[in-house]
Write an enzyme that holds these catalytic residues in place. Structure first.
Site, mmCIF file in Angstrom:
data_model
loop_
_atom_site.group_PDB
_atom_site.id
_atom_site.type_symbol
_atom_site.label_atom_id
_atom_site.label_comp_id
_atom_site.label_asym_id
_atom_site.label_seq_id
_atom_site.Cartn_x
_atom_site.Cartn_y
_atom_site.Cartn_z
ATOM 1 N NE ARG A 52 -2.502 0.984 3.601
ATOM 2 C CZ ARG A 52 -3.498 0.970 4.567
ATOM 3 N NH1 ARG A 52 -4.450 0.620 4.404
ATOM 4 N NH2 ARG A 52 -3.010 1.153 5.945
ATOM 5 C CE LYS A 151 -1.783 4.836 6.817
ATOM 6 N NZ LYS A 151 -3.143 5.219 7.417
ATOM 7 C CD GLU A 184 -11.590 6.228 5.386
ATOM 8 O OE1 GLU A 184 -11.056 5.280 5.604
ATOM 9 O OE2 GLU A 184 -11.208 7.204 4.345
HETATM 10 N N1 PXG Z 1 -8.889 4.911 7.210
HETATM 11 C C1 PXG Z 1 -8.184 5.841 7.414
HETATM 12 C C2 PXG Z 1 -8.655 7.034 6.883
HETATM 13 C C3 PXG Z 1 -6.837 5.629 7.966
HETATM 14 O O1 PXG Z 1 -5.939 6.388 8.071
HETATM 15 C C4 PXG Z 1 -7.732 3.142 8.061
HETATM 16 C C5 PXG Z 1 -8.801 3.787 7.676
HETATM 17 C C6 PXG Z 1 -7.352 1.860 8.637
HETATM 18 O O2 PXG Z 1 -6.509 1.290 7.867
HETATM 19 P P1 PXG Z 1 -5.694 0.028 8.221
HETATM 20 O O3 PXG Z 1 -4.645 -0.392 7.236
HETATM 21 O O4 PXG Z 1 -4.740 0.363 9.386
HETATM 22 O O5 PXG Z 1 -6.570 -1.062 8.831
HETATM 23 C C7 PXG Z 1 -6.803 3.994 8.328
HETATM 24 C C8 PXG Z 1 -5.240 3.878 9.188
HETATM 25 C C9 PXG Z 1 -3.428 5.861 14.036
HETATM 26 C C10 PXG Z 1 -3.377 6.205 13.068
HETATM 27 O O6 PXG Z 1 -2.397 6.144 14.943
HETATM 28 C C11 PXG Z 1 -4.223 5.365 11.969
HETATM 29 C C12 PXG Z 1 -4.447 5.733 10.760
HETATM 30 C C13 PXG Z 1 -3.735 6.732 10.317
HETATM 31 C C14 PXG Z 1 -3.156 7.826 11.042
HETATM 32 C C15 PXG Z 1 -2.783 7.412 12.539
HETATM 33 O O7 PXG Z 1 -4.515 5.616 14.789
HETATM 34 N N2 PXG Z 1 -4.686 4.885 9.755
#
Ligand code: PXG
Length: 296
Positions: A52, A151, A184
């Site tokens: 990703r 991302k 989301e």
């Molecule tokens: N949506 C968004 C907008 C994200 O940034 C997820 C869904 C979940 O994706 P994953 O691949 O983790 O299952 C994310 C993930 C944190 C943190 O520290 C988490 C994310 C981004 C920034 C900080 O909690 N993202």
């Protein structure tokens, strides 16, 4: 003892880990990142996170100066240098130093940073009682402007939603897309259960294709639960039987109240409980080993 940070080919102390004020990641949010977890000496879904990261970089025409295989080695080495077994890993690739203008052509050297740190997680009781969330007025970025599947370091859209959640005194915000469908949360994907069917918004709505989301879809199908990627509205969310969020940091976390409406019976539903259990089991068993021998 402080942390060792990977910074452009070197491991430096936290104090020495500095970037330029001309870095376009800092000036413009021009870059990409990943958040990855390690559990008990194994990195969970490392290949998927790296894929990703490289896809996000390609989407913004950013050439990462390391191969995926090299990057994998650096992530594991960063964990070893910090003697970590359970960790949160933040991988950042920024466009690098340029001038004060926007032009990425003025940034010849992308910056690569890997930070591995102890994890801070939601309190255990929230997994037993469930979260309260609100639907916020800030809409998720439209894919034709900045696709949420990238991302990127530009998280202001999500931060504005988080500010609304903070203002309402709840830990997460549900964001809608421009048409009013549930998209989301600020850092998590959303699922609902209705009549025993698990439903999550399809990626075309404009969301990050979460790695935890993919794992949960897979686990649910293995359990014989039917899963649909379908749009739904806030009203359908309010009337759902169960709701939970998924993300690397939060894992699978139940939601029991949305905009003051009680979800299901106000307690964590059976399908949610089952998926939390299965997800935890998987994080304990699968992953890329950090240390060659897991004995010492
Ligand atoms: N949506 C968004 C907008 C994200 O940034 C997820 C869904 C979940 O994706 P994953 O691949 O983790 O299952 C994310 C993930 C944190 C943190 O520290 C988490 C994310 C981004 C920034 C900080 O909690 N993202």
């Amino acid at each position: 003892m402080g942390l060792w940070i990977y910074l452009n080919g070197e491991y430096v102390s936290e104090e020495e880990a500095k970037i330029s004020v001309f870095d376009h990641g800092f000036l413009y949010g021009d870059g990409v990142f990943e958040g990855i977890r390690a559990y008990g000496g194994k990195v969970f879904k490392l290949e998927e996170h790296l894929k990703r990261l490289y896809d996000s970089a390609r989407a913004i025409a950013l050439k990462i100066p390391l191969s995926k295989e090299e990057m994998k080695g650096k992530v594991l080495e960063t964990l070893r240098r910090n003697k970590l077994k359970d960790a949160y890993i933040r991988l950042v690739v920024s466009r690098g130093k340029g001038d004060l203008g926007l032009d990425p052509l003025k940034c010849p050297h992308p910056e690569v940073i890997i930070i591995a740190h102890k994890i801070s997680i939601y309190p255990k009781e929230l997994y037993e009682k469930g979260l309260e969330v609100v639907v916020v007025s800030t809409r998720r970025n439209i894919p034709s402007a900045l696709d949420p599947c990238v991302k990127s370091l530009n998280y202001l859209n999500n931060i504005l939603a988080k500010i609304e959640a903070n203002y309402k005194g709840v830990p997460e915000a549900i964001m809608l897309n421009k048409d009013g469908y549930v998209a989301e949360c600020t850092g998590d994907n959303v699922f609902i259960v209705k009549n025993k069917v698990l439903i999550t918004p399809p990626t075309w709505v404009g969301i990050l294709k979460g790695i935890t989301r993919d794992v949960v879809i897979h686990l649910a199908r293995k359990e014989g639960i039917s899963v649909r990627e379908e749009v739904f509205t806030p009203a359908e969310l309010y009337a759902s039987d169960e709701c939970f969020l998924t993300g690397t940091a939060a894992e699978v976390i139940p939601v029991t109240r949305v905009d003051g409406r009680i979800i299901g019976e106000g307690k964590v539903g059976e399908i949610t409980k089952k998926l939390i259990r299965q997800f935890r089991r998987l994080t304990q068993t699968e992953g890329t080993p950090i240390y060659e021998s897991q004995g010492g």
